[in-house]
Design an enzyme around this catalytic site. Structure first.
Site, PDB file in Angstrom:
ATOM      1  N   ASP A   1     -30.586 -23.195 -37.520  1.00  0.00           N
ATOM      2  CA  ASP A   1     -31.410 -23.047 -36.324  1.00  0.00           C
ATOM      3  C   ASP A   1     -31.443 -21.611 -35.789  1.00  0.00           C
ATOM      4  O   ASP A   1     -30.415 -21.062 -35.386  1.00  0.00           O
ATOM      5  CB  ASP A   1     -30.879 -23.951 -35.211  1.00  0.00           C
ATOM      6  CG  ASP A   1     -30.893 -25.426 -35.588  1.00  0.00           C
ATOM      7  OD1 ASP A   1     -30.362 -25.756 -36.667  1.00  0.00           O
ATOM      8  OD2 ASP A   1     -31.387 -26.237 -34.800  1.00  0.00           O
TER       9      ASP A   1
ATOM     10  N   ASN B   1     -35.779 -23.620 -32.128  1.00  0.00           N
ATOM     11  CA  ASN B   1     -35.207 -22.992 -30.927  1.00  0.00           C
ATOM     12  C   ASN B   1     -35.478 -21.489 -30.905  1.00  0.00           C
ATOM     13  O   ASN B   1     -34.780 -20.732 -30.232  1.00  0.00           O
ATOM     14  CB  ASN B   1     -33.690 -23.226 -30.876  1.00  0.00           C
ATOM     15  CG  ASN B   1     -33.344 -24.688 -30.731  1.00  0.00           C
ATOM     16  OD1 ASN B   1     -33.716 -25.334 -29.768  1.00  0.00           O
ATOM     17  ND2 ASN B   1     -32.627 -25.225 -31.708  1.00  0.00           N
TER      18      ASN B   1
ATOM     19  N   ASN C   1     -36.201 -31.831 -32.578  1.00  0.00           N
ATOM     20  CA  ASN C   1     -36.579 -32.538 -31.356  1.00  0.00           C
ATOM     21  C   ASN C   1     -37.171 -31.649 -30.274  1.00  0.00           C
ATOM     22  O   ASN C   1     -37.765 -32.144 -29.314  1.00  0.00           O
ATOM     23  CB  ASN C   1     -35.367 -33.296 -30.793  1.00  0.00           C
ATOM     24  CG  ASN C   1     -34.181 -32.390 -30.537  1.00  0.00           C
ATOM     25  OD1 ASN C   1     -33.763 -31.637 -31.413  1.00  0.00           O
ATOM     26  ND2 ASN C   1     -33.607 -32.463 -29.350  1.00  0.00           N
ATOM     27  N   HIS C   2     -37.039 -30.316 -30.391  1.00  0.00           N
ATOM     28  CA  HIS C   2     -37.598 -29.422 -29.373  1.00  0.00           C
ATOM     29  C   HIS C   2     -38.908 -28.764 -29.816  1.00  0.00           C
ATOM     30  O   HIS C   2     -39.404 -27.873 -29.120  1.00  0.00           O
ATOM     31  CB  HIS C   2     -36.588 -28.323 -29.025  1.00  0.00           C
ATOM     32  CG  HIS C   2     -35.322 -28.835 -28.410  1.00  0.00           C
ATOM     33  ND1 HIS C   2     -35.304 -29.687 -27.330  1.00  0.00           N
ATOM     34  CD2 HIS C   2     -34.009 -28.602 -28.732  1.00  0.00           C
ATOM     35  CE1 HIS C   2     -34.057 -29.958 -27.005  1.00  0.00           C
ATOM     36  NE2 HIS C   2     -33.252 -29.321 -27.846  1.00  0.00           N
TER      37      HIS C   2
ATOM     38  N   HIS D   1     -29.246 -28.914 -36.284  1.00  0.00           N
ATOM     39  CA  HIS D   1     -29.229 -29.392 -34.906  1.00  0.00           C
ATOM     40  C   HIS D   1     -27.960 -29.065 -34.142  1.00  0.00           C
ATOM     41  O   HIS D   1     -28.023 -28.702 -32.978  1.00  0.00           O
ATOM     42  CB  HIS D   1     -29.491 -30.900 -34.800  1.00  0.00           C
ATOM     43  CG  HIS D   1     -29.471 -31.410 -33.385  1.00  0.00           C
ATOM     44  ND1 HIS D   1     -30.405 -31.012 -32.448  1.00  0.00           N
ATOM     45  CD2 HIS D   1     -28.627 -32.257 -32.734  1.00  0.00           C
ATOM     46  CE1 HIS D   1     -30.136 -31.615 -31.286  1.00  0.00           C
ATOM     47  NE2 HIS D   1     -29.064 -32.366 -31.442  1.00  0.00           N
TER      48      HIS D   1
ATOM     49  N   HIS E   1     -25.826 -26.609 -34.523  1.00  0.00           N
ATOM     50  CA  HIS E   1     -25.605 -25.158 -34.423  1.00  0.00           C
ATOM     51  C   HIS E   1     -24.201 -24.742 -34.830  1.00  0.00           C
ATOM     52  O   HIS E   1     -23.799 -23.599 -34.598  1.00  0.00           O
ATOM     53  CB  HIS E   1     -25.890 -24.636 -33.000  1.00  0.00           C
ATOM     54  CG  HIS E   1     -27.306 -24.759 -32.567  1.00  0.00           C
ATOM     55  ND1 HIS E   1     -27.841 -23.999 -31.538  1.00  0.00           N
ATOM     56  CD2 HIS E   1     -28.319 -25.553 -33.004  1.00  0.00           C
ATOM     57  CE1 HIS E   1     -29.112 -24.321 -31.359  1.00  0.00           C
ATOM     58  NE2 HIS E   1     -29.418 -25.268 -32.241  1.00  0.00           N
TER      59      HIS E   1
END
Length: 261
Positions: free
Chosen positions: A8, A40, A67-68, A176, A178
């Site tokens: 990410d 992200n 999901n973001h 996810h 991190h």
């Protein structure tokens, strides 16, 4: 076929590090394809059109997400103009974008990228296991190199998916959390696996954010404004070697690169 898969990318610090160093890293690592989770990449939450364009221009071949991904509304329209940004395939029908792409870049062997979202402690979406079956059924038989970003919270869900797909895809890389895990391995039927690739962003942080704000949240139980942390940046991910003829993984290694301040 050698793949570099970046964990990410968090905010401007992570994005700037990728933009500044990826062309050189591609040469040094002798990679054929670079994948990166970019959900992200803008402010630490979501991805804008500008950020996606920057990453694709600097040497990232395909951006996956999670999901973001829809935090910034503008990205919905961007999906109509590119197939190099994916969103989890198990979003409901009618959601902008796609969760599967098949690519052939610069004469290299074709490869497929799949993107799925876990359900444990995550959004309540369609079953990722059944979605994986559907996606694999859509990949042409002459494309044996198949890479999955499984964006999920629970280790057990990632491990279950790994054994479910072993022998049907080339690699499953978790994203996810991190936090990079140390369990890179080849499963019995030739699939490369790592529970989480980690994070490309500020390392003196709580998963990319200023740790003091996160600490206050835990101490007080009250909402806090999270801001991106400052300081040294590290790129994290995995380097995966795959037999382009069979689609089976040859090796996978967790990878970390400290960037100059």
């Amino acid at each position: 076929m050698r793949i570099l898969f970046l964990g990410d990318i968090v905010g401007r610090p992570g994005r700037d590090a990728v933009v500044a160093g990826l062309f050189r890293l591609r040469r040094e690592l002798e990679v054929d394809v670079v994948l990166a989770n970019g959900e992200n990449a803008s402010g630490g939450l979501g991805i804008t059109v500008k950020a996606a364009s920057q990453l694709l221009a600097c040497g990232v071949d395909v951006i996956t997400s999670g999901n973001h991904v829809f935090k910034h509304r503008e990205i919905q329209v961007y999906f109509e103009s590119t197939d190099r940004l994916l969103r989890p395939a198990n979003y409901p029908p009618g959601t902008p974008g796609a969760g599967l792409g098949v690519y052939g870049l610069d004469g290299k062997p074709p490869f497929a990228v799949l993107n799925l979202l876990g359900r444990t402690y995550m959004n309540s979406l369609d079953c990722p296991f059944r979605a994986a079956d559907e996606l694999i059924g859509k990949i042409p038989g002459d494309v044996p190199v198949r890479l999955l970003d499984f964006h999920a919270e629970a280790t057990s869900e990632k491990k279950a998916m790994a054994y479910y797909l072993d022998g049907r895809i080339s690699a499953l890389c978790g994203t996810h959390t991190h936090v990079q895990t140390s369990d890179a391995q080849i499963l019995p039927h030739g699939m490369a696996y790592i529970t989480d690739l980690g994070m490309s962003g500020p390392i003196r942080s709580a998963i990319g954010m200023d740790p003091q704000a996160v600490i206050r949240r835990y101490l007080t139980g009250m909402p806090q404004r999270f801001v991106l942390s400052k300081g040294p940046v590290e790129l994290q991910g995995a380097v995966i070697d795959i037999d382009a003829q069979t689609g089976k993984a040859v090796q996978i290694q967790g990878w970390r690169h400290a960037c100059q301040e």
